[in-house]
Structures are given as structure tokens and as C-alpha cells.
Design a protein around this motif. Structure first.
Motif, mmCIF file in Angstrom:
data_model
loop_
_atom_site.group_PDB
_atom_site.id
_atom_site.type_symbol
_atom_site.label_atom_id
_atom_site.label_comp_id
_atom_site.label_asym_id
_atom_site.label_seq_id
_atom_site.Cartn_x
_atom_site.Cartn_y
_atom_site.Cartn_z
ATOM 1 N N PRO A 79 -23.779 -61.770 2.765
ATOM 2 C CA PRO A 79 -23.871 -60.746 3.763
ATOM 3 C C PRO A 79 -23.957 -61.136 4.972
ATOM 4 C CG PRO A 79 -24.750 -59.800 1.778
ATOM 5 C CD PRO A 79 -24.450 -61.447 1.389
ATOM 6 N N LEU A 80 -24.536 -62.230 5.422
ATOM 7 C CA LEU A 80 -25.197 -63.209 6.309
ATOM 8 C C LEU A 80 -24.372 -63.795 7.085
ATOM 9 C CD1 LEU A 80 -29.121 -64.553 5.454
ATOM 10 C CD2 LEU A 80 -28.359 -62.650 7.394
ATOM 11 N N TYR A 81 -23.629 -64.048 5.850
ATOM 12 C CA TYR A 81 -22.454 -64.776 6.856
ATOM 13 C C TYR A 81 -21.084 -63.733 7.235
ATOM 14 C CZ TYR A 81 -18.101 -68.219 6.286
ATOM 15 O OH TYR A 81 -16.832 -68.986 7.363
ATOM 16 N N VAL A 82 -20.907 -62.666 6.032
ATOM 17 C CA VAL A 82 -20.239 -61.494 6.959
ATOM 18 C C VAL A 82 -20.538 -61.433 8.154
ATOM 19 C CG1 VAL A 82 -19.025 -59.170 6.206
ATOM 20 C CG2 VAL A 82 -19.186 -61.217 4.363
ATOM 21 N N ALA A 83 -22.066 -60.625 8.113
ATOM 22 C CA ALA A 83 -22.232 -60.094 9.771
ATOM 23 C C ALA A 83 -22.018 -60.936 11.035
ATOM 24 C CB ALA A 83 -23.900 -59.531 9.582
ATOM 25 N N ASN A 84 -22.313 -62.275 10.453
ATOM 26 C CA ASN A 84 -22.427 -63.228 11.340
ATOM 27 C C ASN A 84 -20.967 -63.331 12.115
ATOM 28 O OD1 ASN A 84 -21.363 -66.326 12.252
ATOM 29 N ND2 ASN A 84 -23.646 -65.995 12.646
ATOM 30 N N ARG A 85 -19.053 -63.470 11.024
ATOM 31 C CA ARG A 85 -18.013 -63.324 11.246
ATOM 32 C C ARG A 85 -18.011 -62.029 12.613
ATOM 33 N NH1 ARG A 85 -14.257 -64.970 6.752
ATOM 34 N NH2 ARG A 85 -12.736 -64.931 8.408
ATOM 35 N N ILE A 86 -18.069 -60.795 11.899
ATOM 36 C CA ILE A 86 -18.233 -59.761 12.710
ATOM 37 C C ILE A 86 -18.906 -59.822 14.327
ATOM 38 C CG2 ILE A 86 -18.688 -57.136 12.488
ATOM 39 C CD1 ILE A 86 -18.649 -57.095 9.886
ATOM 40 N N GLN A 87 -20.467 -60.788 13.993
ATOM 41 C CA GLN A 87 -20.730 -60.106 15.154
ATOM 42 C C GLN A 87 -19.754 -61.903 15.944
ATOM 43 O OE1 GLN A 87 -24.022 -62.714 15.230
ATOM 44 N NE2 GLN A 87 -24.806 -61.740 17.068
ATOM 45 N N TYR A 88 -19.466 -62.927 15.511
ATOM 46 C CA TYR A 88 -18.371 -62.727 15.816
ATOM 47 C C TYR A 88 -17.305 -62.863 17.200
ATOM 48 C CZ TYR A 88 -15.696 -67.391 17.687
ATOM 49 O OH TYR A 88 -14.858 -67.913 18.242
ATOM 50 N N VAL A 89 -17.047 -61.646 16.274
ATOM 51 C CA VAL A 89 -15.508 -60.972 16.496
ATOM 52 C C VAL A 89 -16.028 -60.101 17.561
ATOM 53 C CG1 VAL A 89 -13.471 -61.426 15.329
ATOM 54 C CG2 VAL A 89 -15.200 -59.470 14.682
ATOM 55 N N LEU A 90 -17.036 -59.685 17.667
ATOM 56 C CA LEU A 90 -17.505 -58.021 18.672
ATOM 57 C C LEU A 90 -17.724 -59.303 19.579
ATOM 58 C CD1 LEU A 90 -20.199 -56.673 16.545
ATOM 59 C CD2 LEU A 90 -17.723 -55.458 17.411
ATOM 60 N N LEU A 91 -18.374 -60.646 20.248
ATOM 61 C CA LEU A 91 -18.694 -61.197 20.914
ATOM 62 C C LEU A 91 -17.444 -61.107 22.103
ATOM 63 C CD1 LEU A 91 -21.426 -63.391 19.800
ATOM 64 C CD2 LEU A 91 -21.799 -61.117 21.542
ATOM 65 N N GLN A 92 -16.488 -61.891 21.360
ATOM 66 C CA GLN A 92 -15.248 -62.797 21.821
ATOM 67 C C GLN A 92 -14.448 -61.309 22.375
ATOM 68 O OE1 GLN A 92 -13.085 -64.993 21.541
ATOM 69 N NE2 GLN A 92 -14.416 -66.498 20.872
ATOM 70 N N SER A 93 -14.480 -60.035 21.694
ATOM 71 C CA SER A 93 -13.881 -58.441 21.667
ATOM 72 C C SER A 93 -14.786 -58.186 22.981
ATOM 73 C CB SER A 93 -13.910 -58.184 21.200
ATOM 74 O OG SER A 93 -13.082 -58.467 19.686
ATOM 75 N N ALA A 94 -15.925 -58.133 23.137
ATOM 76 C CA ALA A 94 -16.744 -58.167 24.653
ATOM 77 C C ALA A 94 -15.838 -58.803 25.971
ATOM 78 C CB ALA A 94 -18.412 -57.962 24.039
ATOM 79 N N ALA A 95 -16.081 -60.734 25.548
ATOM 80 C CA ALA A 95 -15.864 -60.844 26.862
ATOM 81 C C ALA A 95 -14.396 -60.881 27.156
ATOM 82 C CB ALA A 95 -15.560 -62.526 25.702
ATOM 83 N N SER A 96 -13.373 -60.732 26.571
ATOM 84 C CA SER A 96 -12.264 -59.962 26.605
ATOM 85 C C SER A 96 -12.113 -58.199 26.669
ATOM 86 C CB SER A 96 -10.984 -60.025 24.943
ATOM 87 O OG SER A 96 -11.349 -61.209 24.641
ATOM 88 N N GLU A 97 -12.891 -58.016 27.066
ATOM 89 C CA GLU A 97 -12.670 -56.984 27.567
ATOM 90 C C GLU A 97 -13.298 -56.936 28.651
ATOM 91 O OE1 GLU A 97 -15.115 -52.569 27.524
ATOM 92 O OE2 GLU A 97 -15.170 -53.825 25.532
ATOM 93 N N LEU A 98 -14.061 -57.389 29.280
ATOM 94 C CA LEU A 98 -14.848 -57.485 29.626
ATOM 95 C C LEU A 98 -13.896 -58.851 31.191
ATOM 96 C CD1 LEU A 98 -18.668 -58.218 28.988
ATOM 97 C CD2 LEU A 98 -17.829 -56.679 30.495
ATOM 98 N N ALA A 99 -13.201 -59.540 30.872
ATOM 99 C CA ALA A 99 -11.938 -60.462 31.771
ATOM 100 C C ALA A 99 -10.800 -59.466 31.876
ATOM 101 C CB ALA A 99 -11.701 -61.601 30.569
ATOM 102 N N SER A 100 -10.991 -59.121 30.675
ATOM 103 C CA SER A 100 -9.180 -57.727 30.896
ATOM 104 C C SER A 100 -10.023 -56.717 31.782
ATOM 105 C CB SER A 100 -8.469 -57.326 30.124
ATOM 106 O OG SER A 100 -7.965 -56.531 29.943
#
Length: 304
Positions: free
Chosen positions: A231-252
Motif C-alpha cells: 500500500p505504501l508503494y502504491v501511494a508513493n507511485r500515485i504521489q509521483y505521478v501527481l507531482l509529475q502532473s503538477a510540474a507539467s501543468e505549471l509549465a504548460s
């Protein structure tokens, strides 16, 4: 002519006001992109250590956990689509939605698909078209936290562990936007569950150049360790894609607002030239009317 000149000046002032707003949004997004990138880099060491721990259990034991066991013929899959909460970010959300639509069309040919949405743009898109939605999350697209990721992970894990006969899922996929650079953000599709742990821990080498093999012991038992780690691993992967998406949103958004600011600058220049031409035409017309009136007055005076 005067009314035309007034309209041009009012429109120019309106565009100038809009330009100030877009410029401010561009600067805000530019200042927040480095922070988002730092969050991604800060989360990487934890993600690597967690991956190494999960890999150790998966590699050195023969335990088959529900989160790591693939289904031969999946009946129902879930798709988590990550979009933005706010607009003015160029094609960021639309590209993610387009990738999600393509994935859904591919999966729907052989199985049922449940949609999970993160971000108000995706929620609005699916609600407007009357699409069924399993769960939604919003309000943190540009600044996600681990708590947000854990809430999403808990719901997805719960649905994944539920039998398909009771509405559960056999697979879960994530559609997000990967941040490559300030100019390039690419929509990606990854399978979240069942997990594919491929980063096995590397063996150490001693001074003689021979590999050192480690003996792993898991307490209380490997299954309990997996129950806590995955469960920690799944939450960590979701956090990673959320952070990636946040950086992409701000850059866009920064790129879109810069383009809007540049377009406003060009439009202001065009409106200024048109206003100057209208003003010169009005002055010329006034001079012509004065000269014509003066000539008519001179003619009438000479006739008398």
C-alpha cells in the motif's frame, strides 16, 4: 469617426488590462515550476528505497500477493485520469483526456472500464457528456501532497481487492502527464495494479571483485511485510505521478500565458496603429471642413 476612435481606445485598454493578468499568471507559474521539480527530486530517494524493499520481498520469497498477481483474462479495469483543477494551461488537460479516451476505447473492446478522475477539468468533461464516474478527487492538482495520494491509493486498492463479481477491478491504469522539460510535457499511460516490480536490488561487490549475496529475513513473515509495504508503494507511485502532473501543468500554464502575453502585445500594437490612423483621419476631416467652410465664407463675402 470619433465613435470608432473611442472604441479602438477602449479595446486597447481592455487588452492591456488582460495582458497584465496573463503576465502575472506567467510569472507565478514560472516561479512555481522549480518548486514542483524540487518536490519530484525530493521524493525520488524515498521511492527508490521503497522499490528496493518491495523488490527484496518479491525476489527472495515465493509469496504471491493479490497486488502483484496478474489476472489472465481481466473482466473489469479501472482508469485513473489526472487533469488540472483550473484552466489557462494550454492543451495540458485535453491531451490527458484524449489519451484516456484512447485507452478506454482499447480496453472496452474486451472488458468493462471504470473511470476515476482527479482534477475538475476531467470531472467537467465526463459529467457534461453523461459518462459514468466511479470516484473523483479535486482541489490539489497544482500542489499535491502525500495525503492526497494516500486517499486515492486507499480507494483504488480497495476496489482492486474486491472481487469482480461484486464490482471490483482486475487492473488499474493511470493516465498522467510526464514532465520532460519546460517545453515538452508528454501524456503517459502506466499500469498501476497489479504491480510489476522490476527494480531488483543490485548485488554488492567486495574488494576482490566478487559479488556479495545477501540473505534476507522478514519479520514477522514475508506476507505481513508485503501487506504493509505494497500500500505504501502504491501511494508513493500515485504521489509521483501527481507531482509529475503538477510540474507539467505549471509549465504548460507558463507557456500558454507567455503566448497570450505576446499575442496581447501584438494586438495592442495593431490597435494603437488603427487608433492613430483613425485620429489622423479625424483631424484631416476637421481641417478639410474648416478650410471648406472658410472658402465658402470668403466666396459669399466677395459676392456681396
Amino acid at each position: 469617426m470619433a465613435s470608432n476612435l473611442r472604441e479602438l481606445r477602449e479595446r486597447r485598454n481592455s487588452v492591456a488590462t488582460t495582458q497584465k493578468i496573463t503576465r502575472a499568471m506567467e510569472l507565478i507559474a514560472s516561479s512555481r515550476v522549480p518548486k514542483a521539480q524540487r518536490k519530484v527530486r525530493a521524493a525520488s530517494p524515498y521511492a527508490e528505497e521503497l522499490s528496493r524493499a518491495v523488490s527484496a520481498v518479491a525476489t527472495h520469497t515465493h509469496e504471491h500477493h493479490p497486488l502483484t498477481t496478474p489476472v489472465t483474462d481481466p473482466v473489469r479495469s479501472g482508469v485513473l485520469v489526472i487533469t488540472s483543477d483550473r484552466g489557462l494551461a494550454g492543451a495540458y488537460s485535453s491531451n490527458a483526456i484524449k489519451a484516456a479516451e484512447e485507452l478506454t476505447a482499447t480496453l472496452s473492446a474486451e472488458q468493462e472500464v471504470s473511470t476515476y478522475l482527479c482534477g475538475r477539468k476531467g470531472i467537467g468533461y465526463y459529467e457534461f457528456r453523461g459518462r459514468p464516474i466511479a470516484e473523483t478527487w479535486s482541489g490539489f492538482s497544482d500542489a499535491p501532497t502525500y495525503e492526497n495520494a494516500r486517499r486515492i491509493a486507499d480507494r483504488l486498492i480497495k476496489d482492486f481487492l474486491t472481487p469482480t463479481s461484486e464490482g471490483g477491478l482486475d487492473e488499474i491504469h493511470i493516465v498522467y502527464t510526464q514532465f520532460r522539460s519546460m517545453l515538452v510535457q508528454t501524456p503517459r499511460v502506466v499500469r498501476l495494479l497489479p504491480l510489476e516490480v522490476v527494480d531488483a536490488p543490485e548485488e554488492e561487490v567486495d574488494d576482490a571483485g566478487e559479488e556479495i549475496f545477501h540473505e534476507y529475513r522478514f519479520e514477522p513473515d514475508p506476507e505481513s511485510v508485503l501487506d504493509n509495504l505494497l500500500p505504501l508503494y502504491v501511494a508513493n507511485r500515485i504521489q509521483y505521478v501527481l507531482l509529475q502532473s503538477a510540474a507539467s501543468e505549471l509549465a504548460s500554464r507558463q507557456r500558454a500565458m507567455k503566448s497570450a502575453t505576446d499575442n496581447a502585445e501584438q494586438l495592442i500594437g495593431t490597435l494603437s496603429r488603427q487608433a492613430n490612423q483613425a485620429r489622423q483621419a479625424a483631424i484631416t476631416q476637421e481641417i478639410t471642413e474648416i478650410v471648406g467652410g472658410s472658402a465658402a465664407l470668403s466666396d459669399s463675402t466677395s459676392e456681396e
